[in-house]
Design a protein around this motif. Structure first.
Motif, PDB file in Angstrom:
ATOM      1  N   GLU A  47       0.855  -1.170   0.181  1.00 52.25           N
ATOM      2  CA  GLU A  47       0.083  -0.075  -0.231  1.00 52.25           C
ATOM      3  C   GLU A  47       0.962   1.287  -0.013  1.00 52.25           C
ATOM      4  O   GLU A  47       1.890   1.470   0.590  1.00 52.25           O
ATOM      5  CB  GLU A  47      -0.812   0.018   1.358  1.00 52.25           C
ATOM      6  N   ARG A 101      -3.314   4.083  -4.137  1.00 47.12           N
ATOM      7  CA  ARG A 101      -3.214   4.073  -2.849  1.00 47.12           C
ATOM      8  C   ARG A 101      -2.844   2.265  -2.392  1.00 47.12           C
ATOM      9  O   ARG A 101      -2.196   2.190  -1.284  1.00 47.12           O
ATOM     10  CB  ARG A 101      -4.656   4.279  -2.084  1.00 47.12           C
ATOM     11  N   ARG A 102      -3.446   1.586  -3.149  1.00 49.15           N
ATOM     12  CA  ARG A 102      -3.407  -0.086  -2.691  1.00 49.15           C
ATOM     13  C   ARG A 102      -2.466  -0.568  -3.761  1.00 49.15           C
ATOM     14  O   ARG A 102      -2.108  -1.676  -3.399  1.00 49.15           O
ATOM     15  CB  ARG A 102      -5.122  -0.469  -3.076  1.00 49.15           C
TER      16      ARG A 102
END
Lengths: 273, 273
Positions: free
Chosen positions: B166, B203-204
């Protein structure tokens, strides 16, 4: 015997016109939520959302709402029509309008959705402010009836003296809850997104005719989070982004007592020079 | 002899159905602006705005637009209907819908307004980034046709490798303009507000089905400012605010070459876990 309804619930009361599935409702403005001219914009937004909430065909809970203040709402009766534009498996799109005497005073689009638990993260920081109990309540503004229905506790950016030099900041941070206290729900959260007086007052320190033209709310809270909040104060923060050519935009957040993000909201506001 | 129209103008082409004052227009999706599934959301938003811009009863220029992506837009013909909900002295409220085969695929509300010079201020800071010429263009994404119509120069937050841990930030900052270069107008500015790939990818760092559900644009630029910008790159910045229960919201700004704020924009985006 039940007591009188909360003034917020009284103001939101809608009666189905004809078959409930038609999505047509009769309502009436409430003097308890009167603004300087016409009703508090937050109560109007909550009323349009309420028509969606009351619709028997509704799928899920509010995800997004855009409320356009098309014209003045006169004190008195109004009609709200909510209809589904499209229903999907997990989302539903609504168009809503408030009319008085056949003339449109507000339009809205809303999206309701069934939510499910997913990976979650908050990328913005909750304002670092003292707890609500440590912040004194603001005196109500006598000219503005609706403020009497809220316990407003400004950490900063309180309603300023409308005199003196321009101010650097257009930001306000406050704890706020309904008066009398009332458990938070989607309609009340919607109204809270419009709790902020015009940012131009803070920035210019002079009286300026101003009014919201369009407001959008993104609902991050689900029912469980609203239930956990109960009737405790929420933390609300707003600031302007740009003022120019008669309009400014504002961004806002509403956080729970436990500093969980309940909603983000944006609006564009007319002002006169 | 005039050359072929710019692909953006070709994609936006609308033909009045019946009397122009009816506000009904026929259009067609453009493969040049295809996304992985259906068209790029920005081109759909621009098409709905264009129906307002082409309406003979229009008053003023765009002030606010909310576009709700109600369902998939299939490759092929579509119809857009734009009607005035209310016309005031200096503002006009519009409701717009895009349908295919009688089914609603997008709804919108728009506000147009006549603007006048007033006191002005920008309360947010323009990102401090190198000029566009000093930032190398990104390679186009082969699976996504529409990116080939933009010169994208990421300062940071470029499309990431979809693997690994992440990431802390959901922010992107980039210089961007139409390819081939094309003078900026309200429709092109609208499309640019949706130029950002889903923040959840950043973000991920993993592929996640995602799609915009609703986008709002506040127009700060007037015609003179757009004309001054010409076909130079604009500076676009976006970041997520909150991810949860299958939806995240994003806020964005578009600045001129001369670091003047042209538009602010917000959207709520579906994602799958």
């Amino acid at each position: 015997m039940p007591g009188a309804p909360h003034p917020f619930d009284a103001a939101l009361r809608l009666t189905a016109i004809g078959d409930a599935g038609d999505g047509r409702f009769a309502g009436h403005t409430s003097l308890a939520y009167a603004n300087m001219i016409g009703p508090f914009g937050g109560i109007t937004a909550a009323a349009l959302l309420n028509a969606v909430l009351l619709h028997p065909a509704r799928l899920g809970d509010p995800l997004a709402l855009t409320l356009n203040y098309a014209g003045p709402v006169a004190d008195g009766a109004f009609e709200i029509a909510a209809r589904t534009a499209r229903t999907n498996r997990s989302t539903q799109h609504w168009t809503v309008a408030l009319t008085q005497g056949g003339e449109t005073a507000a339009t809205a689009t809303a999206i309701t959705a069934t939510r499910r638990t997913t990976w979650s993260a908050t990328d913005i920081a909750c304002p670092d402010v003292p707890p609500a109990d440590d912040v004194p309540p603001a005196a109500g503004m006598k000219r503005v009836a609706w403020t009497g229905n809220y316990d407003l506790r400004f950490v900063d950016g309180a309603f300023p003296e409308l005199s003196g030099d321009e101010h650097r900041s257009s930001a306000s941070r406050l704890w706020v809850r309904d008066l009398p206290p009332r458990p938070l729900d989607f309609a009340a959260l919607t109204a809270l997104c419009d709790i902020f007086f015009p940012r131009i007052y803070l920035r210019r320190r002079r009286f300026t005719p101003a009014g919201t033209v369009s407001m959008t709310v993104y609902f991050h809270a689900d029912r469980a989070l609203l239930a956990a909040q109960g009737s405790e104060p929420v933390l609300a923060a707003a600031r302007a982004q740009h003022f120019g050519s008669g309009y400014f935009d504002q961004s806002a957040e509403v956080w729970s007592r436990d500093r969980v993000l309940l909603a983000t909201s944006h609006q564009i506001v007319y002002y006169k020079d």
